[in-house]
Write a protein that holds these residues in place. Structure first.
Motif, PDB file in Angstrom:
ATOM      1  N   ALA A  24       0.833  -1.207   0.000  1.00 32.74           N
ATOM      2  CA  ALA A  24       0.000   0.000   0.000  1.00 32.74           C
ATOM      3  C   ALA A  24       0.864   1.253   0.000  1.00 32.74           C
ATOM      4  N   VAL A  25       1.928   1.229   0.787  1.00 33.01           N
ATOM      5  CA  VAL A  25       2.808   2.395   0.893  1.00 33.01           C
ATOM      6  C   VAL A  25       3.456   2.711  -0.447  1.00 33.01           C
ATOM      7  N   TYR A  26       4.038   1.699  -1.123  1.00 32.01           N
ATOM      8  CA  TYR A  26       4.723   2.058  -2.364  1.00 32.01           C
ATOM      9  C   TYR A  26       3.754   2.336  -3.502  1.00 32.01           C
ATOM     10  N   ASN A  27       2.571   1.737  -3.499  1.00 31.38           N
ATOM     11  CA  ASN A  27       1.591   2.095  -4.527  1.00 31.38           C
ATOM     12  C   ASN A  27       1.114   3.534  -4.330  1.00 31.38           C
ATOM     13  N   PHE A  28       0.915   3.915  -3.072  1.00 28.41           N
ATOM     14  CA  PHE A  28       0.528   5.289  -2.753  1.00 28.41           C
ATOM     15  C   PHE A  28       1.613   6.268  -3.207  1.00 28.41           C
ATOM     16  N   MET A  29       2.870   5.946  -2.912  1.00 31.52           N
ATOM     17  CA  MET A  29       3.977   6.818  -3.314  1.00 31.52           C
ATOM     18  C   MET A  29       4.029   6.995  -4.825  1.00 31.52           C
ATOM     19  N   LEU A  30       3.943   5.896  -5.566  1.00 33.14           N
ATOM     20  CA  LEU A  30       4.001   5.977  -7.028  1.00 33.14           C
ATOM     21  C   LEU A  30       2.861   6.825  -7.582  1.00 33.14           C
ATOM     22  N   ASP A  31       1.650   6.646  -7.049  1.00 30.30           N
ATOM     23  CA  ASP A  31       0.512   7.430  -7.520  1.00 30.30           C
ATOM     24  C   ASP A  31       0.729   8.915  -7.262  1.00 30.30           C
ATOM     25  N   GLU A  32       1.274   9.247  -6.095  1.00 29.92           N
ATOM     26  CA  GLU A  32       1.524  10.654  -5.770  1.00 29.92           C
ATOM     27  C   GLU A  32       2.593  11.247  -6.685  1.00 29.92           C
ATOM     28  N   VAL A  68      11.097   3.610  -3.408  1.00 27.00           N
ATOM     29  CA  VAL A  68      10.591   4.335  -4.565  1.00 27.00           C
ATOM     30  C   VAL A  68      11.582   5.455  -4.851  1.00 27.00           C
ATOM     31  N   GLU A  69      12.099   5.474  -6.064  1.00 27.02           N
ATOM     32  CA  GLU A  69      13.144   6.427  -6.438  1.00 27.02           C
ATOM     33  C   GLU A  69      12.597   7.471  -7.415  1.00 27.02           C
ATOM     34  N   MET A  70      13.092   8.686  -7.269  1.00 33.35           N
ATOM     35  CA  MET A  70      12.789   9.772  -8.205  1.00 33.35           C
ATOM     36  C   MET A  70      14.102  10.175  -8.884  1.00 33.35           C
ATOM     37  N   VAL A  71      14.068  10.333 -10.201  1.00 30.93           N
ATOM     38  CA  VAL A  71      15.246  10.769 -10.962  1.00 30.93           C
ATOM     39  C   VAL A  71      14.818  11.842 -11.951  1.00 30.93           C
ATOM     40  N   LYS A  72      15.676  12.850 -12.100  1.00 33.42           N
ATOM     41  CA  LYS A  72      15.412  13.921 -13.060  1.00 33.42           C
ATOM     42  C   LYS A  72      16.633  14.152 -13.948  1.00 33.42           C
ATOM     43  N   GLY A 114      11.755   8.459  -2.757  1.00 37.68           N
ATOM     44  CA  GLY A 114      10.435   9.040  -2.595  1.00 37.68           C
ATOM     45  C   GLY A 114       9.352   8.108  -2.065  1.00 37.68           C
ATOM     46  N   LEU A 115       9.558   7.262  -1.111  1.00 41.45           N
ATOM     47  CA  LEU A 115      10.633   7.261  -0.119  1.00 41.45           C
ATOM     48  C   LEU A 115      11.155   5.838   0.049  1.00 41.45           C
ATOM     49  N   ALA A 116      12.068   5.642   1.022  1.00 43.74           N
ATOM     50  CA  ALA A 116      12.456   4.291   1.417  1.00 43.74           C
ATOM     51  C   ALA A 116      11.240   3.645   2.075  1.00 43.74           C
ATOM     52  N   VAL A 117      10.743   2.571   1.474  1.00 47.24           N
ATOM     53  CA  VAL A 117       9.431   2.031   1.870  1.00 47.24           C
ATOM     54  C   VAL A 117       9.470   1.403   3.256  1.00 47.24           C
ATOM     55  N   GLY A 118      10.473   0.551   3.516  1.00 49.38           N
ATOM     56  CA  GLY A 118      10.531  -0.116   4.810  1.00 49.38           C
ATOM     57  C   GLY A 118      10.630   0.859   5.968  1.00 49.38           C
ATOM     58  N   ARG A 119      11.403   1.908   5.798  1.00 47.43           N
ATOM     59  CA  ARG A 119      11.531   2.907   6.865  1.00 47.43           C
ATOM     60  C   ARG A 119      10.225   3.669   7.067  1.00 47.43           C
ATOM     61  N   THR A 120       9.484   3.880   5.969  1.00 47.77           N
ATOM     62  CA  THR A 120       8.177   4.525   6.094  1.00 47.77           C
ATOM     63  C   THR A 120       7.206   3.616   6.833  1.00 47.77           C
ATOM     64  N   VAL A 121       7.239   2.320   6.524  1.00 48.12           N
ATOM     65  CA  VAL A 121       6.399   1.355   7.244  1.00 48.12           C
ATOM     66  C   VAL A 121       6.763   1.358   8.727  1.00 48.12           C
ATOM     67  N   ALA A 122       8.044   1.375   9.023  1.00 47.27           N
ATOM     68  CA  ALA A 122       8.491   1.408  10.426  1.00 47.27           C
ATOM     69  C   ALA A 122       7.942   2.636  11.132  1.00 47.27           C
ATOM     70  N   ALA A 123       7.965   3.781  10.456  1.00 53.42           N
ATOM     71  CA  ALA A 123       7.456   5.019  11.061  1.00 53.42           C
ATOM     72  C   ALA A 123       5.953   4.966  11.272  1.00 53.42           C
TER      73      ALA A 123
END
Length: 432
Positions: free
Chosen positions: A176-184, A283-287, A384-393
């Motif tokens: 759920a976290v990484y799908n949410f991140m990608l959509d955003e 989830v990574e962002m590159v420009k 955008g962001l590290a998923v496991g650390r976001t889950v931990a938070a």
């Protein structure tokens, strides 16, 4: 990769700036010495080639005039041998020169705080209200293990330390976290990519992981292929060796990928929990941008990462890392650190960096400007962001005294309506 022409022009500047990153002045001197030898060898080679052309012309004229060309032929052979010797020396010189150049980090921006350690980072802003618990908040690993959604012991049995099994609603929460991140991120204009997870050594070199950090990754098939430590590698190398049409810039791409890191040198650090794993999702962002736009794009990228935490309602702050703490390829890095109640401190969940043309030079990625001139693009990357650390938070910030965990409102649709993880619903096969 730095520009040797600029180093040659103002070595004092590079010695001063790179000293803030732990580079000794003699390392610059060694590069300049090798560069001088290289240019001298090239000059000698060109002189010999000119002499060979003259001798070859003499041979041609002698044959036309039906004259003896023995001396001229012998001279050509002699020159060819001399050129080969110089070419061998040049090859050896260029290998050493290239190796030493590739180990020099990027020049820090003037706004980066100077320190050879992490001490001295500058806090830019603090966002969100830290929750005041009326009970002692637990660490995320205790919460996850008590709910049965994180299993470190069985992962250690199968794979060793720093691996984990996510189970039931734990696995669903991660997804759920990484799908949410990608959509955003797609709302912010990024194009989603599913990249390769194994890359060549040349790709690792292009983004700056090689040669310096070769021992921090997992290599397969000998030395040539590597499990990616971050999706930055395949995303940034997408245009390697190419000229990007100017009309396409800026290019925004994002990807969720597994990341593999051996964590060499991290013994004894974060041995429990999801903070420092050998395998994790990110989830990574590159420009890719024009040079004149990259600093504005860094601030936008940082805001893209912050947006995730704002919508998840997790407190965080943003800091600018010191010269000694930011990544090898970065000219400036903003770290986003989220609040972890169990540790009573902020922990890094994203590093957003402007690499200027440092990576583009290594990858030979350019664009042609309005005047028809080829220029190197600037590259930026950020978690955008590290998923496991976001889950931990989430586990720590949304925990309840009874051991259950509430689901952030933004994630409820991604959790198929589940609003709370409890022992009763956490892992279905254990609660039949």
């Amino acid at each position: 990769m730095l520009d040797i022409k600029k180093i040659r022009k103002d070595p004092g500047f590079f010695k001063e700036k790179l000293a803030t990153r732990g580079v000794k002045p003699e390392e610059i001197d060694e590069v300049l010495k090798l560069d001088a030898i290289r240019r001298e060898l090239l000059q000698q080679t060109e002189t010999l080639k000119a002499k060979r052309n003259e001798a070859s012309e003499q041979i041609g004229n002698a044959k036309k005039a039906n004259e003896d060309a023995t001396e001229a032929i012998a001279r050509v052979r002699e020159i060819n041998n001399e050129i080969k010797e110089l070419d061998d020396k040049l090859t050896e010189n260029e290998e050493e020169f290239h190796d030493k150049m590739s180990r020099l980090p990027n020049i820090p921006h003037e706004g980066v705080p100077v320190s050879l350690t992490e001490d001295g980072a500058v806090e830019l802003r603090k966002v969100g209200k830290i929750r005041q618990f009326d009970f002692q908040p637990k660490h995320h690993w205790d919460i996850g293990e008590n709910l049965g959604i994180l299993d470190f012991d069985r992962a250690a049995k199968v794979s060793g330390a720093r691996f984990v099994y996510y189970l039931g609603l734990g696995a669903q929460l991660e997804r759920a976290v990484y799908n949410f991140m990608l959509d955003e991120h797609m709302k912010d204009g990024y194009t989603e990519v599913i990249p390769p997870y194994i890359v060549k050594a040349s790709a690792m070199y292009g983004t700056g992981q090689y040669p310096k950090f070769r021992e921090s990754v997992y290599r397969v098939n000998g030395e040539d292929m590597t499990l990616i430590p971050t999706a930055e590698v395949p995303l940034t190398n997408y245009y390697s060796g190419e000229v990007i049409p100017a009309k396409e810039l800026p290019v925004y791409v994002t990807a969720m990928s597994p990341c593999y890191r051996s964590e060499a040198g991290a013994a004894g650090r974060d041995t429990r929990g999801l903070i420092r794993m050998h395998q994790f999702h990110k989830v990574e962002m590159v420009k890719y941008t024009r040079p004149e736009d990259s600093w504005d794009e860094l601030e936008k990228m940082t805001a893209n990462g912050e947006n995730i935490l704002k919508k998840l309602d997790i407190p965080y702050h943003v800091i600018t890392l010191t010269t000694g703490d930011m990544s090898f390829t970065a000219s400036m890095t903003h770290d986003i650190e989220l609040w972890m109640p169990g540790q009573n401190k902020y922990r890094e969940v994203s590093s957003c960096s402007n690499c200027l043309d440092f990576q583009a030079r290594r990858m030979h990625t350019q664009f042609r400007d309005e005047n028809g001139k080829l220029q190197y693009v600037h590259t930026l990357n950020g978690s955008g962001l590290a998923v496991g650390r976001t889950v931990a938070a989430i586990l720590e910030n949304y925990q309840n005294e009874d051991g259950s965990v509430d689901i952030p409102e933004a994630l409820v649709p991604y959790m198929h309506g589940v609003t709370k993880i409890t022992k009763e619903n956490a892992v279905p096969f254990r609660n039949k």
